[in-house]
Design an enzyme around this catalytic site. Structure first.
Site, mmCIF file in Angstrom:
data_model
loop_
_atom_site.group_PDB
_atom_site.id
_atom_site.type_symbol
_atom_site.label_atom_id
_atom_site.label_comp_id
_atom_site.label_asym_id
_atom_site.label_seq_id
_atom_site.Cartn_x
_atom_site.Cartn_y
_atom_site.Cartn_z
ATOM 1 N N ASP A 104 0.565 -0.839 0.168
ATOM 2 C CA ASP A 104 -0.308 -0.070 0.187
ATOM 3 C C ASP A 104 0.872 0.959 0.001
ATOM 4 O OD1 ASP A 104 -2.055 -2.082 0.253
ATOM 5 O OD2 ASP A 104 -2.375 -1.453 2.403
ATOM 6 N N GLU A 105 1.952 1.505 -0.609
ATOM 7 C CA GLU A 105 2.953 2.379 -0.767
ATOM 8 C C GLU A 105 2.663 3.804 -1.876
ATOM 9 O OE1 GLU A 105 3.816 -0.416 -1.693
ATOM 10 O OE2 GLU A 105 5.469 -1.398 0.172
ATOM 11 N N LYS A 121 1.852 2.138 -5.112
ATOM 12 C CA LYS A 121 2.819 0.835 -6.467
ATOM 13 C C LYS A 121 1.855 1.618 -7.349
ATOM 14 C CE LYS A 121 2.782 -2.922 -4.025
ATOM 15 N NZ LYS A 121 1.711 -1.707 -2.832
ATOM 16 N N GLY A 122 0.057 1.917 -7.640
ATOM 17 C CA GLY A 122 -0.435 1.708 -8.040
ATOM 18 C C GLY A 122 -0.205 3.103 -8.815
ATOM 19 N N GLY A 133 -4.357 -4.435 -3.867
ATOM 20 C CA GLY A 133 -5.777 -3.815 -3.930
ATOM 21 C C GLY A 133 -4.561 -2.417 -4.078
ATOM 22 N N HIS A 134 -4.813 -1.838 -5.827
ATOM 23 C CA HIS A 134 -4.187 -0.707 -6.258
ATOM 24 C C HIS A 134 -4.767 0.436 -6.479
ATOM 25 C CE1 HIS A 134 -0.439 -3.424 -7.434
ATOM 26 N NE2 HIS A 134 -1.134 -3.754 -5.631
ATOM 27 N N GLN A 146 1.903 -5.822 -2.995
ATOM 28 C CA GLN A 146 2.734 -6.380 -1.700
ATOM 29 C C GLN A 146 3.578 -5.006 -1.714
ATOM 30 O OE1 GLN A 146 1.391 -9.329 -3.251
ATOM 31 N NE2 GLN A 146 -0.486 -8.749 -2.523
ATOM 32 N N THR A 199 -7.772 -1.793 1.106
ATOM 33 C CA THR A 199 -8.660 -2.037 -0.572
ATOM 34 C C THR A 199 -9.229 -2.912 -0.584
ATOM 35 O OG1 THR A 199 -6.363 -0.292 -1.375
ATOM 36 C CG2 THR A 199 -7.980 -1.227 -3.112
ATOM 37 N N ARG A 243 -10.316 -2.818 6.217
ATOM 38 C CA ARG A 243 -9.762 -3.124 7.647
ATOM 39 C C ARG A 243 -8.534 -1.801 7.874
ATOM 40 N NH1 ARG A 243 -6.770 -8.838 8.785
ATOM 41 N NH2 ARG A 243 -5.754 -7.654 6.206
ATOM 42 N N PRO A 244 -9.112 -0.614 8.880
ATOM 43 C CA PRO A 244 -7.884 0.061 9.304
ATOM 44 C C PRO A 244 -6.763 -0.337 9.599
ATOM 45 C CG PRO A 244 -9.814 -0.715 11.599
ATOM 46 C CD PRO A 244 -9.687 -1.900 9.799
ATOM 47 N N LEU A 296 4.039 12.316 0.976
ATOM 48 C CA LEU A 296 4.600 13.132 1.097
ATOM 49 C C LEU A 296 3.127 14.362 2.027
ATOM 50 C CD1 LEU A 296 7.151 14.518 2.050
ATOM 51 C CD2 LEU A 296 6.667 16.015 0.375
ATOM 52 N N VAL A 318 2.259 14.112 -4.172
ATOM 53 C CA VAL A 318 1.629 14.744 -3.293
ATOM 54 C C VAL A 318 0.485 14.448 -3.284
ATOM 55 C CG1 VAL A 318 3.874 16.728 -2.950
ATOM 56 C CG2 VAL A 318 1.907 17.351 -4.872
#
Ligand code: GDP
Ligand code: IMO
Ligand code: MG
Length: 430
Positions: free
Chosen positions: A13-14, A16-17, A40-41, A225, A304, A308-309, A337, A419
């Site tokens: 979840d960085e 990537k998508g 989930g992207h 992932q 996504t 879940r939180p 950021l 951003v």
């Protein structure tokens, strides 16, 4: 040769998508190489928000071809739903545009049932999987009883393989987990139907991509992932069952190592994790609320795939340096950021401590990492909204200091700063 690999450097979840969508403008092909619909992207294009689980994020660009490699495990129900939803949104998805490897494996309702049963049986030691059947499908692959998609071209063999698969699942469900068996006859018919629907998309992805690269086309490999969820290099056993790291792209697409041009590590400006496992820099106070958001925005930190939180925390430079090492990251794309705007103080973990000892690399396993105390460097925050910034000079000086701190610690350049979630919300650095 022009293969770029986009890889997550954290626990997924960085963004990537979002970064793949950005880079796909210059690519001819985008290819997923590992994982399944546990991913989930999210890609935001104007008012449209696409949540993609299996189909590569480059699909939103009309000029790209998209590929799903042999390293991926595919739930045909998710795949067919995703194709339909994209078509409804006006995106072209057809067998001359989407190619799925004959050597990818199928996820069935049997794998989903086993994932649920195994998580329940783990009790308090559960991994917190996405319950998408990922672990059981890769287990079958490694045990050499998986459902490779080559089977969809041969219904006789497919029916036999499905019958054996559901018989095996039912034996495990009943004998090992005390669960009710699945209706195997019904499911064999159902999966035969899915196989017919996906058959036109099955292709030799390795051959097609090698041919494309040979002609000088640009291929973008889209990781799912993240490094710390990698089966070999992640926080084992709190990991997924595949190799999301950059070498997984070569293995999961059938490409040779000489193709690689850039390895782009996607790093969120803070850190998140869904599911169980160590997270040294996790925070629980108002900072956590600030980072997670309330759920009102699509980018707030709620899964996504599962809703879940997400657990949230400060950026961990020890783990980031490790991720750069095991992936061979050549440049970083820093995302979200903008979320740090409004914090008085921003912390980054620069080392760990156990007793008198200082550690600058992670320990050998998740159990030890649990007891490692993060050592923080504190940096001043900024109050300005930065989503409209498009040039480095427009960023508040404290935001620039934060980015420089990451670069100096990692010795890898930050080439893009995201951003905001939309295509244009980015600062490109030379
Ligand atoms: P992925 O799994 O790595 O592709 O990441 P996800 O899509 O699961 O989670 C990232 C979320 O953050 C998505 O909702 C993105 O639209 C959003 N996002 C990505 N980059 C940025 C950014 O720079 N700022 C903000 N506010 N949101 C972003
Ligand atoms: P993207 O591609 C975040 C996590 C699960 C769990 C562990 C094992 O969107 O970044 P699994 O279902 O794979 O057996 O679960 O891995 N996980 C992810 N976390 N983002 C993902 O994908 C994930 N895919 C799996 O939460 O902790
Ligand atoms: Mg995600």
């Amino acid at each position: 040769m022009p293969l770029d690999i986009v890889v997550g450097t954290q626990w997924g979840d960085e963004g990537k998508g979002r970064i793949v969508d950005l880079l796909a403008a210059q690519a001819d092909a985008v290819a997923r190489y590992s994982g399944g619909d546990n991913a989930g992207h999210t890609v935001t294009v104007g008012r449209q928000v696409f949540k993609l689980h299996l189909i590569p994020s480059g699909i939103t660009h009309p000029h790209t071809q998209v590929f799903i490699g042999n390293g991926v495990v595919i739930n045909p129900v998710t795949l067919l739903n995703e194709i339909e939803r994209l078509q409804q949104a006006g995106i072209e998805v057809h067998p001359r545009r989407l190619f799925i490897s004959f050597a990818a494996h199928m996820i069935t309702a049997g794998h989903l049932a086993l994932d649920r049963a195994q998580e329940a049986a783990r009790g308090r030691a559960k991994i917190g999987t996405t319950l998408r059947g990922i672990g059981p499908a890769y287990t079958d692959k490694v045990a050499r009883r998986g459902l490779r998609l080559e089977l969809v071209g041969d219904e006789g063999r497919l029916v036999t393989a499905l019958q054996e698969h559901f018989a095996n699942v039912n034996e495990l469900l009943q004998k090992l987990y005390g669960e009710e068996p699945l209706d195997a006859d019904l499911l064999v018919e159902e999966y035969l139907g899915y196989a017919r629907a996906i058959r036109p998309y099955i292709a030799d992805v390795s051959a097609l991509l090698n041919e494309a690269l040979g002609k000088g086309k640009r291929v973008l490999a889209e990781g799912a992932q993240g490094t710390l969820l990698d089966l070999d290099h992640g926080t084992y056993p709190f990991v997924t069952s595949s190799n999301p790291t950059a070498p997984g792209a070569l293995l999961g697409l059938g490409l040779g190592a000489a193709c690689v041009d850039r390895v782009i590590g996607v790093t969120k400006a803070y850190q998140t994790r869904v599911g169980a496992g160590p997270f040294p820099t996790e925070v629980f106070d108002q900072t956590a609320e600030h980072l997670r958001g309330s759920g009102a925005h699509p980018w707030d930190e709620f899964g996504t795939t599962t809703g879940r939180p997400r657990r949230v925390g400060w950026l961990d430079l020890v783990l980031l340096r490790y991720a750069i090492r095991v992936n061979g990251v050549s440049e970083l794309a820093l995302t979200k950021l903008d979320i740090l705007s409004g914090l008085d103080e921003i912390k980054v973990c620069v080392a760990y401590r156990t007793g008198e000892q200082l550690h600058t690399i992670p320990p050998w396993g998740a159990a030890q990492l649990e007891s490692y105390q993060p050592q923080y460097r504190s940096l001043p925050g900024w109050s300005e909204e930065i989503r409209s910034c498009r040039r480095w000079e427009e960023l508040p000086s404290n935001a620039r200091q934060y980015v420089r701190c990451i670069e100096e610690s990692c010795q890898v350049p930050v080439k893009r700063i995201s951003v905001g979630p939309e295509r244009g919300d980015v600062i490109e650095l030379s």
